[in-house]
Design a protein around this motif. Structure first.
Motif, PDB file in Angstrom:
ATOM      1  N   LEU A 139       0.829  -1.201   0.000  1.00 43.18           N
ATOM      2  CA  LEU A 139       0.000   0.000   0.000  1.00 43.18           C
ATOM      3  C   LEU A 139       0.865   1.254   0.000  1.00 43.18           C
ATOM      4  O   LEU A 139       0.548   2.240  -0.675  1.00 43.18           O
ATOM      5  CB  LEU A 139      -0.929  -0.001   1.213  1.00 43.18           C
ATOM      6  N   VAL A 140       1.967   1.221   0.748  1.00 39.83           N
ATOM      7  CA  VAL A 140       2.897   2.359   0.757  1.00 39.83           C
ATOM      8  C   VAL A 140       3.444   2.599  -0.644  1.00 39.83           C
ATOM      9  O   VAL A 140       3.515   3.742  -1.118  1.00 39.83           O
ATOM     10  CB  VAL A 140       4.052   2.119   1.752  1.00 39.83           C
ATOM     11  N   ILE A 141       3.830   1.512  -1.338  1.00 41.89           N
ATOM     12  CA  ILE A 141       4.351   1.644  -2.707  1.00 41.89           C
ATOM     13  C   ILE A 141       3.294   2.251  -3.626  1.00 41.89           C
ATOM     14  O   ILE A 141       3.584   3.156  -4.420  1.00 41.89           O
ATOM     15  CB  ILE A 141       4.801   0.263  -3.235  1.00 41.89           C
ATOM     16  N   ALA A 142       2.049   1.765  -3.517  1.00 44.32           N
ATOM     17  CA  ALA A 142       0.974   2.291  -4.365  1.00 44.32           C
ATOM     18  C   ALA A 142       0.728   3.766  -4.081  1.00 44.32           C
ATOM     19  O   ALA A 142       0.518   4.560  -5.013  1.00 44.32           O
ATOM     20  CB  ALA A 142      -0.304   1.482  -4.131  1.00 44.32           C
ATOM     21  N   ILE A 143       0.745   4.167  -2.799  1.00 43.81           N
ATOM     22  CA  ILE A 143       0.517   5.567  -2.424  1.00 43.81           C
ATOM     23  C   ILE A 143       1.610   6.464  -2.999  1.00 43.81           C
ATOM     24  O   ILE A 143       1.338   7.507  -3.598  1.00 43.81           O
ATOM     25  CB  ILE A 143       0.435   5.702  -0.889  1.00 43.81           C
ATOM     26  N   MET A 144       2.875   6.070  -2.833  1.00 39.51           N
ATOM     27  CA  MET A 144       3.981   6.908  -3.277  1.00 39.51           C
ATOM     28  C   MET A 144       4.077   6.967  -4.806  1.00 39.51           C
ATOM     29  O   MET A 144       4.367   8.020  -5.381  1.00 39.51           O
ATOM     30  CB  MET A 144       5.295   6.401  -2.684  1.00 39.51           C
ATOM     31  N   LEU A 145       3.816   5.841  -5.478  1.00 36.41           N
ATOM     32  CA  LEU A 145       3.792   5.853  -6.941  1.00 36.41           C
ATOM     33  C   LEU A 145       2.686   6.764  -7.459  1.00 36.41           C
ATOM     34  O   LEU A 145       2.890   7.559  -8.390  1.00 36.41           O
ATOM     35  CB  LEU A 145       3.581   4.438  -7.474  1.00 36.41           C
ATOM     36  N   SER A 146       1.515   6.662  -6.871  1.00 38.11           N
ATOM     37  CA  SER A 146       0.379   7.490  -7.288  1.00 38.11           C
ATOM     38  C   SER A 146       0.662   8.969  -7.039  1.00 38.11           C
ATOM     39  O   SER A 146       0.336   9.826  -7.872  1.00 38.11           O
ATOM     40  CB  SER A 146      -0.884   7.063  -6.540  1.00 38.11           C
ATOM     41  N   ALA A 147       1.283   9.277  -5.886  1.00 37.65           N
ATOM     42  CA  ALA A 147       1.605  10.668  -5.557  1.00 37.65           C
ATOM     43  C   ALA A 147       2.600  11.248  -6.552  1.00 37.65           C
ATOM     44  O   ALA A 147       2.429  12.373  -7.045  1.00 37.65           O
ATOM     45  CB  ALA A 147       2.158  10.746  -4.136  1.00 37.65           C
ATOM     46  N   LEU A 148       3.651  10.485  -6.865  1.00 33.33           N
ATOM     47  CA  LEU A 148       4.651  10.950  -7.825  1.00 33.33           C
ATOM     48  C   LEU A 148       4.032  11.195  -9.200  1.00 33.33           C
ATOM     49  O   LEU A 148       4.262  12.243  -9.825  1.00 33.33           O
ATOM     50  CB  LEU A 148       5.774   9.915  -7.951  1.00 33.33           C
ATOM     51  N   LEU A 149       3.251  10.226  -9.670  1.00 33.85           N
ATOM     52  CA  LEU A 149       2.687  10.340 -11.015  1.00 33.85           C
ATOM     53  C   LEU A 149       1.680  11.476 -11.107  1.00 33.85           C
ATOM     54  O   LEU A 149       1.680  12.246 -12.081  1.00 33.85           O
ATOM     55  CB  LEU A 149       2.033   9.013 -11.405  1.00 33.85           C
ATOM     56  N   SER A 150       0.843  11.627 -10.105  1.00 35.73           N
ATOM     57  CA  SER A 150      -0.167  12.698 -10.141  1.00 35.73           C
ATOM     58  C   SER A 150       0.492  14.067 -10.089  1.00 35.73           C
ATOM     59  O   SER A 150       0.105  14.985 -10.832  1.00 35.73           O
ATOM     60  CB  SER A 150      -1.139  12.540  -8.973  1.00 35.73           C
ATOM     61  N   ALA A 151       1.497  14.241  -9.220  1.00 37.89           N
ATOM     62  CA  ALA A 151       2.191  15.526  -9.113  1.00 37.89           C
ATOM     63  C   ALA A 151       2.900  15.857 -10.419  1.00 37.89           C
ATOM     64  O   ALA A 151       2.850  17.002 -10.902  1.00 37.89           O
ATOM     65  CB  ALA A 151       3.193  15.485  -7.959  1.00 37.89           C
ATOM     66  N   ALA A 152       3.555  14.845 -11.025  1.00 35.36           N
ATOM     67  CA  ALA A 152       4.277  15.083 -12.277  1.00 35.36           C
ATOM     68  C   ALA A 152       3.326  15.469 -13.402  1.00 35.36           C
ATOM     69  O   ALA A 152       3.613  16.379 -14.191  1.00 35.36           O
ATOM     70  CB  ALA A 152       5.065  13.829 -12.657  1.00 35.36           C
ATOM     71  N   ILE A 153       2.178  14.785 -13.483  1.00 32.83           N
ATOM     72  CA  ILE A 153       1.194  15.107 -14.531  1.00 32.83           C
ATOM     73  C   ILE A 153       0.661  16.526 -14.352  1.00 32.83           C
ATOM     74  O   ILE A 153       0.541  17.292 -15.317  1.00 32.83           O
ATOM     75  CB  ILE A 153       0.040  14.077 -14.517  1.00 32.83           C
TER      76      ILE A 153
END
Length: 513
Positions: A139-153
């Motif tokens: 879940l931590v991996i999913a949260i951090m991946l989602s945060a990175l991708l959303s911020a970058a987009i």
């Protein structure tokens, strides 16, 4: 009967060559437009391959490699959007060319990230959502991946519409949204989020106020002085010594966590004050030598402020590389820790390969996509010259120092853009209301122009209009209001936009990890 060609018509061969030339020029234009994204994709692939060298033996290698590619994408967007704050003012003031600014920022961003960066910022890694409290590494991996991708987009979209937004607020919003959607509303530290919301107002207001203060002082003591060169020799060394001390303090404040753990904010301020006093004596001699032969005109002042602006662009880029690289590598370091490959202590360096991806990504993004926003910050909000750009650079450094001493989270983007708008709006007010400026103009006006200038000034007092120097009754706008409205709108929606996108992404990614 054979057809004859009019002498006024171009030969068929010339027409065909013109068509070919047009097609060739169009092809080159399209290729140039596609070159940036194409090179960006190549860099993302190289970042993924580079990370694979260090994690290929891990069962969670695929998640880390994906995180490295997304972190590289985030770093590129930081370079394209955020680094413009460091060099935009110097470019707008024509103290340095666009190519020169890109070169300086490229080198100093990498140097800052490598030699003084890599610290995992508490707010980014575990201040918004605490990974240790979640307990589920996937879940931590999913949260951090989602945060990175959303911020970058989101940053990518903002760069495309020419809106300089806060990359820190983008990643914070992403972590907030992904954490709330993945682990529940209680997993988010809402106190920290409230502090960040306050910084939306504090950052640009602080920056604008300090930039206005410096510009007012320079106008009153130097620009409208009878002998500009003599006044400059008296006050420019004072201003430059304040700049030198401020930037040393700025660097110590930004770098003290991890690198200088025994140095507090107040220690950094004391060291900066002592350095400013010591540098004053050398700067006084240097300015006097540079002022020899200068004419008593405003153009001469630009010469004295040009080199300090180049220095400020380099120092701001170094500090930015040291500080904001964590917006890209902080979540990636959390992913690395969640997989169990390497423990990343809260105040120690991230893995070297993680820092490398962040440092190179910022500089690559700046080189490929940065020029668009450099022009917006430096030239399209309001007209900057070396004196006004100096005020913007000073505001950026001093605001960070004050905010850090008070414990306020601030955005370098908001500070820089707020300072530029502050300078422009103050110029509008000063042009309309300064008695010293009006007296200065009257003293140098032709006798037959004086009555018209006085009439214009009287009309301005009665109607609230500027009147300018020509007697025109319309207010003299020096700031583009359209940019102000669009940038404010982008600021307001940054955290919600990246948060909502991250919430959607974590719902999609959670079953896949």
């Amino acid at each position: 009967m054979a057809d004859t060609q009019s002498p006024f018509e171009k030969p068929t061969l010339d027409k065909d060559l013109e068509k070919l030339s047009f097609i060739e020029a169009s092809t080159q234009f399209v290729m140039m437009k596609a070159a940036g994204p194409g090179l960006g994709v190549i860099f993302l692939a190289l970042a993924a391959l580079f990370s694979a060298l260090f994690v290929s033996s891990s069962p969670a290698a695929l998640a880390i490699i994906a995180g490295a590619a997304v972190a590289a994408y985030m770093a590129m967007n930081i370079g394209a959007n955020d680094v413009t704050n460091n060099v935009g003012a110097a470019v707008g003031a024509k103290a340095i060319t666009l190519v020169g600014a890109l070169s300086i920022a490229f080198v100093f961003e990498i140097a800052g990230a490598f030699f003084a960066g890599g610290n995992v910022v508490q707010t980014i890694k575990s201040g918004i959502v605490n990974p240790y409290a979640i307990g589920d590494s996937n879940l931590v991996i999913a949260i951090m991946l989602s945060a990175l991708l959303s911020a970058a987009i989101w940053i990518n979209i903002a760069t495309w519409i020419n809106a300089p937004v806060s990359t820190t607020h983008s990643i914070v919003g992403g972590i907030m949204g992904a954490g709330a959607a993945g682990a529940g509303m209680g997993a988010v530290n809402w106190t920290v989020m409230a502090q960040i919301a306050v910084s939306w107002v504090v950052s640009p207001a602080f920056g604008a106020a300090i930039a206005i203060g410096f510009l007012w002082f320079i106008k009153e003591t130097i620009i409208y002085a009878e002998d500009k060169v003599t006044a400059a020799c008296k006050w420019v060394p004072v201003l430059l010594s304040i700049m030198a001390g401020s930037f040393l303090t700025y660097l110590l404040v930004v770098l003290r966590q991890g690198r200088f753990p025994g140095v507090t904010n107040w220690h950094a301020i004391a060291i900066g004050v002592l350095f400013a006093i010591a540098s004053y004596f050398w700067l006084r001699i240097a300015v006097r030598k540079q002022a020899v032969g200068l004419e008593n005109r405003n153009q001469s002042l630009k010469v004295l402020f040009r080199m300090p602006l180049i220095f400020s662009a380099a120092m701001l880029s170094f500090a930015h590389g040291a500080n904001d690289v964590a917006n890209a590598i902080g979540p990636l370091a959390a992913i690395v820790e969640a997989t169990g490959i390497q423990t990343v202590a809260r105040n120690l360096d991230a893995p070297y390969w993680v820092t490398t991806i962040g440092a190179l990504g910022i500089s690559v993004g700046l080189a490929l996509f940065g020029p668009r926003l450099i022009r917006v910050v430096g030239t399209q909000i309001t007209k900057l010259n070396p004196v006004r750009a100096f005020c913007v650079a000073m505001a950026a450094a001093i605001t960070v120092i004050i905010a850090s001493a008070l414990g306020l989270p601030v955005s370098s983007t908001h500070i820089a853009v707020g300072s530029v708008f502050g300078v422009g709006l103050f110029r509008e007010w000063y042009t309309a209301n300064s008695a010293k400026r009006r007296d200065y103009i009257l003293a140098r006006a032709e006798p037959h122009d004086v009555p018209e200038i006085l009439k214009a000034a009287k009309r301005a007092e009665e109607d609230g209009d500027d009147g300018g120097d020509s007697g025109d009754r319309s207010y003299r706008y020096l700031v583009r209001r359209s940019y102000l409205a669009s940038i404010l709108a982008a600021w307001l929606v940054t955290v919600p936009a990246s948060g909502l996108l991250a919430a959607l992404l974590v719902i999609i990614l959670r079953p896949l990890i």
